[in-house]
Design a protein around this motif. Structure first.
Motif, short mmCIF file in Angstrom:
data_model
loop_
_atom_site.label_atom_id
_atom_site.label_comp_id
_atom_site.label_asym_id
_atom_site.label_seq_id
_atom_site.Cartn_x
_atom_site.Cartn_y
_atom_site.Cartn_z
N UNK A 474 78.59 6.45 23.57
CA UNK A 474 77.64 7.57 23.50
C UNK A 474 76.40 7.19 22.69
N UNK A 475 75.96 5.93 22.86
CA UNK A 475 74.81 5.45 22.09
C UNK A 475 73.94 4.57 22.99
N UNK A 476 72.62 4.60 22.77
CA UNK A 476 71.73 3.71 23.54
C UNK A 476 71.89 2.26 23.10
N UNK A 477 71.67 1.33 24.05
CA UNK A 477 71.72 -0.11 23.71
C UNK A 477 70.32 -0.67 23.49
N UNK A 478 69.29 0.10 23.81
CA UNK A 478 67.88 -0.29 23.67
C UNK A 478 67.51 -1.46 24.58
N UNK A 479 68.31 -1.69 25.61
CA UNK A 479 68.01 -2.75 26.58
C UNK A 479 67.25 -2.16 27.75
N UNK A 480 66.14 -2.83 28.12
CA UNK A 480 65.34 -2.41 29.26
C UNK A 480 65.92 -3.00 30.54
N UNK A 481 66.12 -2.15 31.54
CA UNK A 481 66.64 -2.61 32.83
C UNK A 481 65.59 -2.32 33.90
N UNK A 482 64.89 -3.36 34.32
CA UNK A 482 63.86 -3.21 35.35
C UNK A 482 64.52 -3.18 36.72
N UNK A 483 64.10 -2.20 37.54
CA UNK A 483 64.64 -2.06 38.89
C UNK A 483 65.65 -0.95 39.01
N UNK A 484 66.09 -0.40 37.88
CA UNK A 484 67.10 0.67 37.90
C UNK A 484 66.55 1.90 37.20
N UNK A 485 66.45 3.05 37.88
CA UNK A 485 65.98 4.27 37.21
C UNK A 485 67.04 4.81 36.27
N UNK A 486 66.61 5.53 35.26
CA UNK A 486 67.55 6.14 34.32
C UNK A 486 68.18 7.39 34.92
N UNK A 487 69.36 7.71 34.48
CA UNK A 487 70.02 8.93 34.96
C UNK A 487 70.47 9.75 33.76
N UNK A 488 70.69 11.01 34.01
CA UNK A 488 71.13 11.89 32.94
C UNK A 488 72.57 11.57 32.57
N UNK A 489 72.82 11.52 31.29
CA UNK A 489 74.17 11.26 30.80
C UNK A 489 74.79 12.50 30.16
N UNK A 490 74.20 13.68 30.46
CA UNK A 490 74.65 14.90 29.78
C UNK A 490 76.11 15.22 30.12
N UNK A 491 76.50 15.09 31.40
CA UNK A 491 77.86 15.43 31.78
C UNK A 491 78.87 14.47 31.16
N UNK A 492 78.53 13.16 31.19
CA UNK A 492 79.45 12.18 30.61
C UNK A 492 79.64 12.41 29.11
#
Length: 794
Positions: A474-492
């Motif tokens: 439940x924490x960000x890794x601060x890694x940028x992933x080019x080519x993949x859009x972000x998604x909501x993690x609210x449910x998880x």
């Protein structure tokens, strides 16, 4: 470049850190005003200078520049005819002495053949003023005091002052230690109004006479200059006045000496500041483990392992930043506190650093562009004074940016379109990004709007990116992933925190079907990315294993080659040993012949069967050449030969044999080819090596000559004119043995004058021959220095 971007991206903090590495005051000021450059040449020159500085830092720990003060005001006063004080002249002297030290420092590096892009060109402009530098060093101390050696008059005056002060103190010490000490309030000698005085009790003021210069706060003590030292104090005051006048004269003369050289000193100060700035950039780059970036005029950016330079290296997460070649726009999505803003600032700050000539906090082979402007709308820029809302403030900034951008601009938007209704904000964001695209600018934008994920997916030259989020921790890794859009993690996140599944399912039902499909698509992309990363990791392991195997094979190959070399060296030693043994045995045979000849007498000859028998013994000395030795001869054809005067060589260009006469200062050789002398480079010459058994064959030839010498007359004169160098020396060797057997007391060797090579060879051979007692050039009427007379031992 606009000043706002310097503040927004905190480049001013970078400049402050840089300035702390500068030694000079002017260097600090220059670094605090450091600006990005906008042309490829200017940036290239600055990067070359910093690269030079890093090289000096690695080799010598930096350029030796001490702390230097700004001398510009002092130089301006000299220009208008003013006179400087001792401290100002000392500061100028420091600049001149540093100039000399820097010149010597780089001369040493030049002798060591250290190469630089630009540093030598900068140092070559420094002007040493040795006479002025030495005069200042002899006249002014580092703290600005004038030295006694500045003039003989000043030295004399100061000696008189010391002598007079000693006399005054001795007289006053007499009062302190004498009978009148009871009238003193303290047993000390002090100074008032630049005159030596003693503290006397008020009621005894008339005991010592003299002048009262001061009194204590209570009035109980008077500081009196006794009558006995009045004259000495007057003399002392007069001497100090003379000292001041002499010091003023010296400072005036030194100022007059410096005045004609203001331009040279100004230039030296500027160049030393330039070197100080380069030194500081190098030291700063070393402190953040920076690397030199490649420059791309088409603004294709590829920064590998980029780190934000203002975040602790132990905590910062590095990311690959790529934009420009395949896509001109990146849309970064993801949760708050995931690191999106830091990615924007890192890209912009690295670009500013690179264009300012600084090396960047990234891996090797990173590449940056050359932008004429960088714009950013980052953070809450709400203006209370202007009474603008957050949305209005951002929009005002964006309007200003859109008015200025072109195809050489880099634009950074943080939460583009935020601060208003989500639907309107998303629409505005799409329109703004489209407008930037029509201008040809490069843009990186962060957003929460899901509509922009679809926009980035559908629009040409635009790509999605996101900040990775670990749903397990439940924490960000601060890694940028080019080519993949972000998604909501609210449910998880809610599910892991214990929210009832029923609530989660009901909430999921409220989401529009297309949004749900988008999230599922993103989740599928993330799974594929992880699978790809795993395959990539496995592939890297295989590559690493292959590289390790290749290294082992190379190492084995090198070891095999080394073993072969060892065997060849052993074969060489054995061959040399055989030749040496053969030569020693040949010498014994030669000695035996001489003894036989001497025993038989001058007129008698050696019998034929005896010579045949000796020759048979000598032939038995020849060793069968091994395969290794033959291989060695073939290998020598490929190796570089060590050439020396007198060597026989083959010229590659002309295909002719010749003799080496001398080596020129430029590394070329003078070669005698027949009657011609040519200058040829060493690379065009191949030494004609003497075969391993040539000495043995030469000894055979000597025996053959001996045999003929016993049967025929041997002349008292040997003519070597027309011989090649090697043949001449061999002929001389044989002749000397024959002449000794014939019993001649002396002989004459005619070698001619020519180039002097054969004459020198004859001299060297006679020096080494054990039976030659002395030798000298023939008399003038018998050939002079074209012939040499050798006298044998009795």
């Amino acid at each position: 470049m606009n000043s706002k971007i310097i503040k927004t991206l905190e480049f001013e903090k970078i400049r402050t850190q840089l300035a702390s590495f500068a030694a000079s005051e002017l260097g600090k000021q220059r670094l605090l005003r450091l600006e990005p450059q906008k042309t490829l040449k200017d940036v290239q020159d600055l990067q070359d200078e910093t690269d030079d500085g890093r090289k000096v830092y690695r080799l010598k720990g930096g350029i030796p520049i001490p702390k230097l003060t700004d001398i510009s005001m002092s130089l301006k006063r000299l220009q208008i005819g003013g006179s400087l004080n001792g401290k100002e002249i000392s500061q100028i002297g420091r600049v001149l002495s540093t100039t000399k030290e820097v010149i010597q420092f780089f001369e040493a590096l030049h002798e060591q053949e250290v190469e630089f892009y630009r540093l030598y060109a900068i140092v070559d402009q420094l002007i040493d003023l040795p006479d002025i530098r030495k005069t200042i060093a002899l006249s002014i101390a580092d703290d600005g005091d004038i030295l006694s050696d500045a003039s003989s008059e000043l030295k004399r005056i100061r000696q008189s002052i010391r002598s007079t002060e000693t006399n005054v103190r001795e007289k006053l010490d007499g009062f302190i230690r004498g009978k009148k000490s009871q009238y003193l309030s303290d047993s000390i000698v002090t100074i008032r109004n630049d005159r030596f005085v003693i503290p006397v009790k008020q009621e005894h003021r008339n005991v010592f006479g003299g002048v009262v210069h001061d009194q204590s706060s209570t009035g109980q003590t008077l500081f009196i200059e006794p009558q006995a030292v009045l004259e000495l104090n007057n003399k002392l005051r007069s001497l100090k006045a003379q000292e001041r006048r002499e010091e003023e004269r010296i400072l005036y003369e030194l100022s007059a000496l410096l005045a004609p050289h203001v331009d040279e000193i100004t230039e030296n100060s500027y160049l030393l500041t330039e070197l100080d700035v380069i030194n500081a950039k190098a030291a700063y780059g070393n402190s953040i483990d920076a690397t030199r970036p490649h420059l791309n005029e088409r603004n294709h950016i590829a920064v590998w392992g980029a780190r934000h330079p203002l975040i602790d290296r132990e905590q910062v997460v590095s990311n690959d930043l790529i934009i420009g070649e395949e896509y001109q726009a990146i849309i970064i999505t993801g949760p708050n506190t995931g690191g999106k803003t830091i990615v924007l600032k890192t890209l912009g700050l690295i670009q500013l650093m690179g264009q300012s000539g600084l090396q960047i906090p990234a891996k090797e082979n990173s590449q940056i562009g050359i932008f004429t402007e960088i714009f950013a709308d980052i953070g809450d820029e709400q203006s209370i004074e202007q009474n603008l809302s957050t949305f209005s403030s951002h929009m005002s900034n964006i309007v200003s940016i859109l008015d200025q951008i072109d195809d050489k601009s880099l634009v950074l938007f943080d939460e583009v379109g935020s601060g208003t209704d989500p639907q309107e904000g998303a629409s505005l964001a799409v329109s703004i990004l489209d407008y930037v695209g029509t201008k040809g600018s490069y843009v990186v934008a962060t957003t929460h709007y899901p509509e922009l994920k679809v926009y980035a997916y559908n629009r040409p030259a635009t790509i999605n990116a996101s900040m990775e989020f670990d749903s397990h921790t439940l924490a960000p890794t601060y890694r940028l992933m080019i080519g993949i859009p972000g998604r909501s993690n609210a449910f998880d996140i809610s599910r892991r925190l214990g929210l009832p599944e029923q609530v989660i399912q009901q909430a999921a039902g409220f989401i529009k079907e297309d949004s749900q499909e988008l999230n599922e698509m993103i989740a599928d992309l993330e799974q594929k990315r992880r699978r790809t990363e795993l395959e990539s990791h496995q592939l890297k392991q295989q590559i690493a294993e292959s590289e390790a195997l290749l290294r082992d094979l190379r190492k084995a190959s090198e070891q095999l080659e080394e073993d072969q070399t060892t065997v060849m060296e052993r074969a060489k030693k054995e061959a040399n040993k055989i030749v040496e043994t053969s030569r020693e045995e040949a010498e014994l045979l030669m000695q035996e012949i001489r003894e036989m000849q001497m025993n038989l007498g001058k007129s008698a000859g050696v019998k034929e069967h005896e010579l045949i028998d000796l020759r048979k013994q000598f032939d038995e000395l020849r060793q069968e050449e091994s395969l290794l030795t033959k291989n060695k001869v073939l290998r020598k054809e490929k190796e570089k030969k060590q050439l020396k005067v007198g060597d026989e060589v083959l010229t590659e260009t002309y295909g002719q044999r010749g003799t080496l006469l001398e080596k020129t200062a430029k590394g070329e050789w003078v070669v005698q080819i027949g009657i011609m002398k040519l200058k040829l480079p060493e690379s065009d010459l191949r030494k004609i090596e003497e075969e391993p058994d040539k000495q043995v064959r030469r000894a055979k030839r000597q025996i053959a000559n001996l045999r003929s010498s016993t049967d025929s007359h041997v002349s008292t004169q040997l003519d070597l004119r027309g011989f090649r160098y090697e043949d001449a020396i061999m002929e001389l060797d044989s002749y000397l043995d024959a002449a000794l057997l014939a019993g001649y007391p002396q002989v004459t060797i005619v070698h001619g004058k020519g180039t002097g090579a054969i004459r020198q060879g004859v001299v060297e051979a006679l020096k080494k021959h054990p039976q030659v007692k002395s030798f000298a050039f023939a008399p003038a009427n018998a050939g002079g220095n074209g012939a040499t007379v050798a006298v044998f031992k009795g």
